[in-house]
Design a protein around this motif. Structure first.
Motif, PDB file in Angstrom:
ATOM      1  N   SER A   1       3.395 -13.700  19.547  1.00 11.87           N
ATOM      2  CA  SER A   1       2.884 -12.694  18.622  1.00 11.87           C
ATOM      3  C   SER A   1       1.756 -11.848  19.194  1.00 11.87           C
ATOM      4  O   SER A   1       0.808 -11.490  18.490  1.00 11.87           O
ATOM      5  CB  SER A   1       2.411 -13.360  17.327  1.00 11.87           C
ATOM      6  OG  SER A   1       3.498 -13.921  16.644  1.00 11.87           O
ATOM      7  N   GLY A   2       1.850 -11.524  20.451  1.00  9.87           N
ATOM      8  CA  GLY A   2       0.899 -10.597  21.059  1.00  9.87           C
ATOM      9  C   GLY A   2      -0.539 -10.968  20.774  1.00  9.87           C
ATOM     10  O   GLY A   2      -0.963 -12.109  21.015  1.00  9.87           O
ATOM     11  N   PHE A   3      -1.261 -10.019  20.163  1.00  9.17           N
ATOM     12  CA  PHE A   3      -2.705 -10.202  20.000  1.00  9.17           C
ATOM     13  C   PHE A   3      -3.100 -11.253  18.959  1.00  9.17           C
ATOM     14  O   PHE A   3      -4.271 -11.561  18.816  1.00  9.17           O
ATOM     15  CB  PHE A   3      -3.384  -8.855  19.686  1.00  9.17           C
ATOM     16  CG  PHE A   3      -2.916  -8.231  18.392  1.00  9.17           C
ATOM     17  CD1 PHE A   3      -3.599  -8.480  17.204  1.00  9.17           C
ATOM     18  CD2 PHE A   3      -1.814  -7.378  18.369  1.00  9.17           C
ATOM     19  CE1 PHE A   3      -3.176  -7.902  16.015  1.00  9.17           C
ATOM     20  CE2 PHE A   3      -1.389  -6.803  17.184  1.00  9.17           C
ATOM     21  CZ  PHE A   3      -2.067  -7.057  15.996  1.00  9.17           C
ATOM     22  N   ILE A   4      -2.142 -11.786  18.224  1.00  8.21           N
ATOM     23  CA  ILE A   4      -2.523 -12.858  17.287  1.00  8.21           C
ATOM     24  C   ILE A   4      -1.967 -14.215  17.721  1.00  8.21           C
ATOM     25  O   ILE A   4      -2.139 -15.217  17.009  1.00  8.21           O
ATOM     26  CB  ILE A   4      -2.092 -12.547  15.829  1.00  8.21           C
ATOM     27  CG1 ILE A   4      -0.607 -12.211  15.757  1.00  8.21           C
ATOM     28  CG2 ILE A   4      -2.944 -11.456  15.211  1.00  8.21           C
ATOM     29  CD1 ILE A   4      -0.059 -12.143  14.330  1.00  8.21           C
ATOM     30  N   SER A   5      -1.314 -14.292  18.866  1.00 12.61           N
ATOM     31  CA  SER A   5      -0.825 -15.573  19.362  1.00 12.61           C
ATOM     32  C   SER A   5      -1.978 -16.558  19.501  1.00 12.61           C
ATOM     33  O   SER A   5      -3.065 -16.189  19.934  1.00 12.61           O
ATOM     34  CB  SER A   5      -0.146 -15.398  20.717  1.00 12.61           C
ATOM     35  OG  SER A   5       1.147 -14.863  20.545  1.00 12.61           O
ATOM     36  N   GLY A   6      -1.730 -17.794  19.119  1.00 11.95           N
ATOM     37  CA  GLY A   6      -2.753 -18.829  19.268  1.00 11.95           C
ATOM     38  C   GLY A   6      -3.663 -18.964  18.059  1.00 11.95           C
ATOM     39  O   GLY A   6      -4.396 -19.942  17.917  1.00 11.95           O
TER      40      GLY A   6
END
Length: 804
Positions: A383-388
RNA sequence: GCCGGUGUGGUGGAACAGGCAGACACAAGGGACUUAAAAUCCCUCGGACUAAACAUCCGUACCGGUUCAAGUCCGGUCACCGGCACCA
């Protein structure tokens, strides 16, 4: 001694009526108590034994409150507009007004034979112009505040009868009467903005005492959710707006679905290559109700738009757009993003149409094999910039990102929809609006209320789907109250829910002709202290009336924000076969027969004794005899009467405990156990062999709310005083006298019962355990064992935990 | 399907806040009274074992868990009921 219930019951009902015993006092210094039942719809079938259950229950409460000195308002009226009466009238060529009059008369006679302490001087009827004048008045206030508006809405249209059908008249997609196909057709309807009150209808539940299940149902029905609106650009250059509660899963959105009614389809029609296929699908969808469309996990249908695609704003991927009927135009924006990895419906749809499934929340099994839906606490992946991030944090960050980039905003949504308020029917309140070509929709002046329902020759629906009133040209054609030009009246009528949304206010001051009720009466009687009704009314009537009440509160008409302080719900009385009582099942029991054979007191006792008031219970004729026997045993105590004006010591504890139990059980809607307690006391008295005057008097008062006729009769023949109702003296118990000296406790070893012993009621832990250990059977179980723990629950049990 | 609820003897149901399962009734069986019947009164009444009692074991839709202790609390399953917006 022979007890003649017919003579006795007729005698007391006459006395109560003549003396006006149950009329609520007008200007009283007493504390008020307002008990309310859902007023009946006077159907052609007459009363069945299910009706009196709630009436008797609140009658018991009301009678007890009167004995405790309250000024009680316990009214009744008739919710008499409605479809069945109209259909009966059409079929039999009798005017609905006549039908209503006849039905009301029958219901009234039946109810009166039960000795319910209704204040008949306040009887109301929603079809009475003096009543619906104020229903119309409330509508005008709603209109003036912008809460009533017109909107195109789908209705059920029978292609053969050429008329609008109620949902109930549509059976398996066809007309109940003629069996022809029913389609959804769009019509301009009056709507009420209940959604404006959605938040308050949830939050103000904190102010009232409703059963948790009722609150839960209302909250879920209103369906508040916090989410986001997201703009998806399309290859057409314009924007498709969707609503989602899970904007954190945007990277997993692999396609979009719009509802068949979505306006974009028209807009893009020239660019959609398979427009014929789409139109055919729209046509099919128009045959189904929202319920059918969203129901069941059955095959998901849909058509992909060929020629238009959407662009996922987070990764600029082109994704297909489908039309499918599981998306409803009435919720959210009528369009969704589909995340098949984490939603079952989307997953099934993706499998069927072979669409990509991308896992964006970690923690499930293989998302290719099954959707992972239980993912509110997981961690984002792919999820790009919200991964993690956690789901919670990802949502926040995503909303921030959407807002910054101008492609979305946080948004609260409700499942609750505005109230469709018009009916193309005759038998309802006329909507007091005039349509003028120049001025638009104009309210009629309040001075012209009530706008009476005109007498018509035919109340059959018209071929055009308009209300029967539309054929009354004299009535329809009028002048505009605003400009004086030509205008025509609104011919739709109000739904039955209108009159029932405020009727409890009218009871407070039923004959007022200058207001729906006078200020003083409203101040004194508001709110309803106890409202009992069926669970089936939880999400419609109960919510609608709360909405109207809040509106009336806002415009300063009523003094409280909530109409009902306390709500309870009764269970249905079923037929002796365990099924719902209905004519077609042939299991309907008419209360008249029961009253005739056993008497109203027995009928009332049985209705209250049948089971837990809140649960459904099957009718059982044989069990009624037990209640009749109890009534006779009570009556025959007269032959065992001895002198004495205090409770004898051997019965003292039993009496005080029963006074306490009956009082508490009535307040806690445990009528069945209150009666069981009275029966148990009767058994104690029988064992004692006699009863003195004081004891008989107390017993009579305790039993009076359940069996009002016979108790007054006994009271009067024994010359115990002026009369139970007249004396208003509910007995008071003494807590210290409720207790017994010795109590039985259970003795367990490792949780298994090993003995039951009598011990002094005030024994402490060590004494109780000492006595327990001395029991021979307990001793046996303790042999060669090590005691690990000793537990004493006061007045209940001893448990000794041992190990070898 | 979604939301809410319910499930206990032959039957209706009871069980405070996790503390004796079956209160109070109905039905059934036995007995008393009666020429007889009805009514009334008395006794028995979840199951297993037992001649019977005592004792013991099993038992609150189903499977599993927490606890000294579960009808009650937790997880799952099944069945039924109410509602799903125009029946009321």
């Amino acid at each position: 001694m022979k007890y003649d219930h017919k003579e006795v019951e007729a005698k007391w009902q006459k006395i109560w009526e003549e003396k006006g015993c149950f009329h609520a006092e007008e200007n009283s210094d007493k504390e008020k108590f307002y008990a309310l039942i859902e007023f009946p719809y006077p159907s052609g079938q007459g009363l069945h034994v299910g009706h009196p259950r709630p009436y008797t229950a609140l009658d018991v409460v009301s009678r007890k409150k009167r004995l405790q000195g309250y000024n009680v308002l316990y009214p009744i009226g008739w919710d008499a507009f409605g479809l069945p009466t109209e259909n009966y009238a059409i079929k039999n060529h009798i005017h609905p007004e006549e039908v209503t009059k006849k039905n009301v008369a029958r219901f009234k006679k039946q109810i009166q034979s039960l000795g319910i302490s209704f204040d008949w001087s306040r009887e109301i009827n929603t079809t009475d112009p003096d009543y619906y004048k104020w229903t119309q008045w409330i509508f005008l206030q709603l209109f003036k505040k912008g809460l009533a508006y017109k909107k195109e809405m789908a209705v059920n249209w029978c292609t053969s009868c050429k008329c609008v059908l109620a949902n109930e008249e549509v059976v398996n997609g066809v007309c109940e009467r003629c069996g022809s196909e029913v389609v959804r057709r769009v019509k301009s309807q009056w709507m009420l903005k209940i959604t404006e009150y959605a938040d308050r209808l949830i939050s103000d539940l904190d102010l009232v005492d409703y059963p948790p299940r009722v609150k839960a149902q209302q909250i879920n029905w209103i369906g508040k959710s916090m989410g986001a609106e997201v703009d998806f650009k399309t290859t057409e250059g314009d924007i498709l707006k969707i609503y989602t509660t899970r904007c954190d899963t945007l990277f997993g959105a692999t396609y979009m679905v719009i509802s068949p009614e979505h306006p974009c389809i028209e807009k893009w029609s020239s660019r959609i290559k398979n427009i014929d296929e789409v139109r055919a699908y729209q046509n099919e969808a128009s045959k189904k109700s929202d319920f059918e469309r969203t129901e069941l996990a059955k095959d998901k249908t849909g058509v992909m738009l060929d020629g238009v695609k959407a662009i996922n704003p987070v990764n600029n991927t082109e994704i297909p757009i489908f039309v499918s009927d599981y998306v409803l135009i009435s919720y959210g924006t009528g369009a969704i993003m589909a995340v098949p990895a984490h939603d079952t419906r989307d997953w099934e749809f993706a499998k069927k149409f072979d669409l990509p499934i991308i896992e964006v929340v970690k923690g499930g099994e293989d998302v290719q094999k099954e959707a992972f839906t239980d993912c509110a606490t997981g961690v984002l992946v792919n999820s790009g910039f919200i991964s993690g991030l956690s789901v919670e944090d990802a949502k926040k960050k995503m909303i921030g990102w959407l807002t910054e980039n101008g492609v979305g905003t946080a948004k609260t949504n409700f499942k609750l929809r505005d109230w469709v308020f018009s009916r193309q029917r005759y038998w309802g309140e006329p909507i007091p609006i005039v349509h003028c070509d120049k001025c638009g929709y104009v309210p009629i002046p309040e001075s012209e209320l009530p706008l009476k329902l005109p007498m018509v020759d035919s109340y059959e629906p018209t071929d055009t789907g308009e209300s029967p009133l539309s054929k009354m040209t004299d009535w329809v054609e009028t002048t505009c109250p605003h400009c004086g030009g030509k205008a025509h009246r609104e011919t739709d009528t109000m739904p039955q829910w209108a009159g029932s949304s405020w009727y409890f206010l009218r009871y407070m001051d039923p004959h007022n002709d200058t207001a729906l009720a006078g200020k003083e009466a409203l101040e004194y009687w508001s709110p309803v202290d106890w409202y009992n009704g069926g669970m089936e009314h939880t999400t419609l009537h109960l919510l609608y009336s709360r909405f109207w009440h809040k509106f009336l509160y806002d415009i300063g008409v009523v003094p409280t924000p909530e109409p009902y302080a306390k709500r309870t719900s009764h269970g249905m009385i079923l037929g002796s076969d365990g099924g719902k009582m209905s004519k077609s099942r042939g299991n309907v029991v008419n209360p008249d027969d029961i009253v005739e054979q056993y008497g109203a007191d027995t009928m009332r006792l049985y209705e209250m004794f049948i089971g837990d008031f809140e649960k459904a219970a099957p009718w059982n004729e044989a069990s009624i005899r037990g209640c009749r026997r109890f009534v006779e045993r009570y009556f025959n105590l007269q032959t065992k009467l001895i002198e004495g004006n205090t409770i004898r010591p051997e019965l003292e504890s039993a009496f005080h405990r029963t006074i306490k139990k009956v009082g508490e059980d009535i307040e806690n809607i445990k009528f069945n156990t209150a009666i069981a307690a009275l029966m148990a006391l009767m058994n104690d008295i029988t064992e004692a062999g006699s009863i003195n005057k004081k004891e008989y008097a107390i017993f009579s008062i305790l039993m009076n709310p359940f069996a009002p006729h016979i108790t007054e009769e006994v009271w009067s023949t024994m010359q115990l005083g002026e009369g139970i109702i007249a004396e208003q003296s509910w007995p008071v118990y003494d807590e210290s006298k409720c207790k017994e000296n010795e109590i039985e406790i259970a003795v367990q070893v490792n949780g298994k019962i090993r003995a039951k012993l009598m011990i002094p009621a005030d024994a402490d832990q060590s004494t109780a355990i000492e006595i327990a250990k001395n029991d021979s059977n307990v001793k046996k179980s303790l042999e060669n064992m090590n005691i690990i723990k000793e537990i004493y629950v006061k007045g209940r049990l001893v448990n000794i935990v041992v190990k070898p």
